[in-house]
Every structure is written in structure tokens, then in C-alpha cells.
Design a protein around this motif. Structure first.
Motif, short mmCIF file in Angstrom:
data_model
loop_
_atom_site.label_atom_id
_atom_site.label_comp_id
_atom_site.label_asym_id
_atom_site.label_seq_id
_atom_site.Cartn_x
_atom_site.Cartn_y
_atom_site.Cartn_z
N UNK A 23 37.05 25.75 41.38
CA UNK A 23 37.91 26.48 42.85
C UNK A 23 38.93 26.60 42.35
N UNK A 24 39.59 27.58 42.36
CA UNK A 24 41.36 28.17 42.83
C UNK A 24 41.21 28.34 44.44
N UNK A 25 42.52 27.71 44.98
CA UNK A 25 42.80 27.77 46.24
C UNK A 25 44.22 28.49 46.66
N UNK A 26 44.71 28.87 45.45
CA UNK A 26 45.56 30.53 45.67
C UNK A 26 46.51 30.90 44.65
N UNK A 27 46.73 32.08 44.27
CA UNK A 27 46.90 32.79 43.34
C UNK A 27 48.40 33.39 43.16
N UNK A 28 49.11 33.25 42.19
CA UNK A 28 50.31 34.06 41.72
C UNK A 28 50.61 34.50 40.84
N UNK A 29 50.86 35.96 41.06
CA UNK A 29 50.48 36.90 39.86
C UNK A 29 51.50 37.48 39.57
N UNK A 30 52.02 37.96 38.59
CA UNK A 30 52.81 38.29 38.26
C UNK A 30 52.62 39.63 37.69
N UNK A 31 52.92 41.05 38.42
CA UNK A 31 52.95 41.99 38.32
C UNK A 31 53.16 43.03 37.28
N UNK A 32 54.26 42.16 36.53
CA UNK A 32 55.14 42.89 35.37
C UNK A 32 54.29 42.25 33.71
N UNK A 33 52.39 42.96 33.81
CA UNK A 33 52.37 42.71 32.88
C UNK A 33 52.38 43.96 31.47
N UNK A 34 51.54 43.31 30.19
CA UNK A 34 52.60 44.54 29.18
C UNK A 34 51.21 45.87 29.27
N UNK A 35 50.58 45.08 29.48
CA UNK A 35 49.39 45.93 29.40
C UNK A 35 47.75 46.53 30.50
N UNK A 36 48.11 46.24 31.46
CA UNK A 36 48.02 46.51 33.01
C UNK A 36 48.98 45.89 34.30
N UNK A 37 48.01 46.81 35.14
CA UNK A 37 49.18 47.06 36.06
C UNK A 37 48.35 46.12 37.74
N UNK A 38 49.70 45.41 37.45
CA UNK A 38 49.34 44.19 38.51
C UNK A 38 49.15 44.12 39.89
N UNK A 39 49.73 45.54 39.90
CA UNK A 39 48.96 45.72 41.45
C UNK A 39 47.59 46.45 41.65
N UNK A 40 47.09 46.73 40.45
CA UNK A 40 45.68 47.04 40.38
C UNK A 40 44.64 45.52 40.85
N UNK A 41 45.30 45.46 40.06
CA UNK A 41 44.65 43.18 40.40
C UNK A 41 44.44 42.62 41.34
N UNK A 42 45.73 43.19 42.00
CA UNK A 42 45.83 42.51 43.22
C UNK A 42 44.96 43.17 44.27
N UNK A 43 44.33 44.60 44.46
CA UNK A 43 43.70 45.26 44.76
C UNK A 43 42.55 44.81 44.70
N UNK A 44 42.35 44.21 43.02
CA UNK A 44 40.57 43.96 42.37
C UNK A 44 40.56 42.80 43.41
N UNK A 45 40.87 42.23 42.85
CA UNK A 45 41.02 40.08 43.24
C UNK A 45 41.09 40.68 45.23
N UNK A 46 41.51 41.11 45.92
CA UNK A 46 41.54 40.93 46.85
C UNK A 46 40.02 41.49 47.68
N UNK A 47 39.81 42.79 46.78
CA UNK A 47 38.45 43.40 47.36
C UNK A 47 37.21 42.51 46.77
N UNK A 48 37.39 41.10 45.75
CA UNK A 48 36.55 40.45 45.71
C UNK A 48 36.73 38.67 46.44
N UNK A 49 37.29 38.96 46.62
CA UNK A 49 38.13 37.25 47.57
C UNK A 49 38.97 37.43 48.65
N UNK A 50 39.16 36.10 49.06
CA UNK A 50 39.99 36.16 50.74
C UNK A 50 41.02 35.04 49.81
N UNK A 51 41.10 34.95 48.72
CA UNK A 51 42.20 33.73 47.97
C UNK A 51 43.59 34.56 48.74
#
Length: 222
Positions: free
Chosen positions: A30-58
Motif C-alpha cells: 500500500x502507498x499513501x503518496x507519490x513523489x515524482x521527479x519529472x526529469x527522467x532520462x528516457x521517460x516523460x515524467x508528466x506522462x507518468x503523472x497523467x497515467x498515475x492519475x488515470x489509475x489512482x487518486x493517490x
């Protein structure tokens, strides 16, 4: 560094170097909160935010290295991040913002599993909690940000009752660099623009001067 600091303050922390590792960590425990650094080498951090929000209300706190670039900050918040910090990050400030985000999450209305099938109907509009889809009287789908969705749900759960800014702030998890009650007014304005035929003369979301707001139309639960 952040993981060690939070561990010293009695948080259990999992770390991940990619979106795939994050997904595994979210499934592992179980996870209560996510800290996400959007400056990733090979991925778009903002897309990860979008995907995470679509699947979770964390609650999501985004970190970025662009101190003067407000575009990513605005996009991150619109995609559903609860807060946004630029590096270098003050660990004490980060800790304070984590605690604030967790308090808002605890105060926000909880959707029970049985409620996910609930649909609300009001003034010809319909909102599905399961799909998070808002349908206009014309049948057109009206997109909502996460804050707008949570704010509308708070109104629909308490129709024709006055809700204070503090109650709505907790429900919608609105947060800016500085927390002011007026931040909820911005969300109200955006929601009115989507729901009201004439946002300058609102009939659905009315202002109760000095008190808060009231959703002024009857709501049917389907």
C-alpha cells in the motif's frame, strides 16, 4: 537523500528509477503518496503523472529542475498533481507539504467500492463515479481535471447545503505554491464555465457571501 530524510521522520519509503519500477512498487505494498521527479532520462515524467492519475487518486507531489519554467508546473497541476516543487528542494518544506497533502487526502470524501457504480444526475447533467465521466444535457462528454471532479463530487454529495471554502479545499485537494482560500474560487470559476449557461450569473453553484458556496439544484442518485 529524500528517502533517507523521510525515513528519519518515520515514513516507510520505496524508491523507483523508472515508471515500470514505480508500477511494481505500487503493486507490492500500500502507498499513501507519490513523489515524482519529472526529469527522467528516457521517460516523460508528466506522462507518468497523467497515467498515475488515470489509475489512482493517490496524492502526487511533482519535483522539477526548472525553477523559472512555469509551463511544466501548470501542466503538472492540470494533469492531477497535488503539489509542485522545483529543485533544489528544501527537505523541511517537502516534509511539510507531504504532511499537508496527506491531511487533505484524509479529509477528502472517500469513495467506497460500492459507490464506484454511482451516477449523479442534476439539471440534465450526469456524472459517473466509476468512469469519472461528466455528460452534458446534449450528450457531449465534458472533460474535468482531477480537482474539478473532486470539487463537483463534494457538491453532489451535499446538494443545497452551504459548504465552506475549507471543506471544499479539502475535498478538491487544491494546492498552490501558497495556500489561500481564494484558490478554491479559481476552481469554482472553472467549474462554472463548464456547467453554467452564463457563468457570470450562476444558477447551479451559488456564492453564499461570507460563508462559502452552495450547489443550488436537486441531485438524483442513480
Amino acid at each position: 537523500m529524500i528517502a533517507d530524510y523521510l525515513g528519519e521522520h518515520h515514513f516507510r519509503v520505496s524508491t523507483a528509477a523508472s515508471g515500470r519500477e514505480m508500477a511494481r512498487a505500487l503493486k507490492a505494498s500500500p502507498v499513501d503518496l507519490v513523489i515524482l521527479d519529472v526529469q527522467l532520462d528516457d521517460e516523460d515524467g508528466l506522462e507518468l503523472v497523467r497515467d498515475l492519475r488515470a489509475r489512482s487518486s493517490l496524492p502526487i507531489i511533482v519535483l522539477s529542475g526548472h525553477r523559472r519554467d512555469e509551463v511544466d508546473r501548470v501542466i503538472g497541476l492540470e494533469l492531477g498533481a497535488d503539489d509542485y516543487l522545483t529543485k533544489p528542494v528544501s527537505l523541511r518544506e517537502l516534509l511539510a507539504r507531504i504532511r499537508a497533502a496527506l491531511r487533505r487526502a484524509d479529509a477528502a470524501p472517500k469513495v467506497r467500492p460500492d459507490d464506484r457504480r454511482v451516477r449523479y444526475r442534476f439539471a440534465g447533467w450526469e456524472l459517473s463515479l466509476r468512469t469519472r465521466r461528466l455528460t452534458a444535457p446534449s450528450g457531449e462528454a465534458m472533460p474535468l481535471t482531477r480537482g474539478e471532479f473532486n470539487l463537483l463530487v463534494a457538491f453532489l454529495e451535499a446538494p443545497q447545503r452551504v459548504l465552506s471554502r475549507e471543506q471544499l479545499l479539502a475535498s478538491s485537494r487544491v494546492h498552490d505554491a501558497d495556500v489561500f482560500d481564494r484558490s478554491i474560487d479559481v476552481q469554482i470559476l472553472r467549474l462554472r464555465r463548464k456547467l453554467e449557461p452564463n457563468p457570470s450569473e450562476p444558477r447551479l453553484i451559488r456564492t453564499e457571501r461570507g460563508t462559502g458556496y452552495v450547489f443550488a439544484t436537486p441531485v438524483e442518485i442513480l
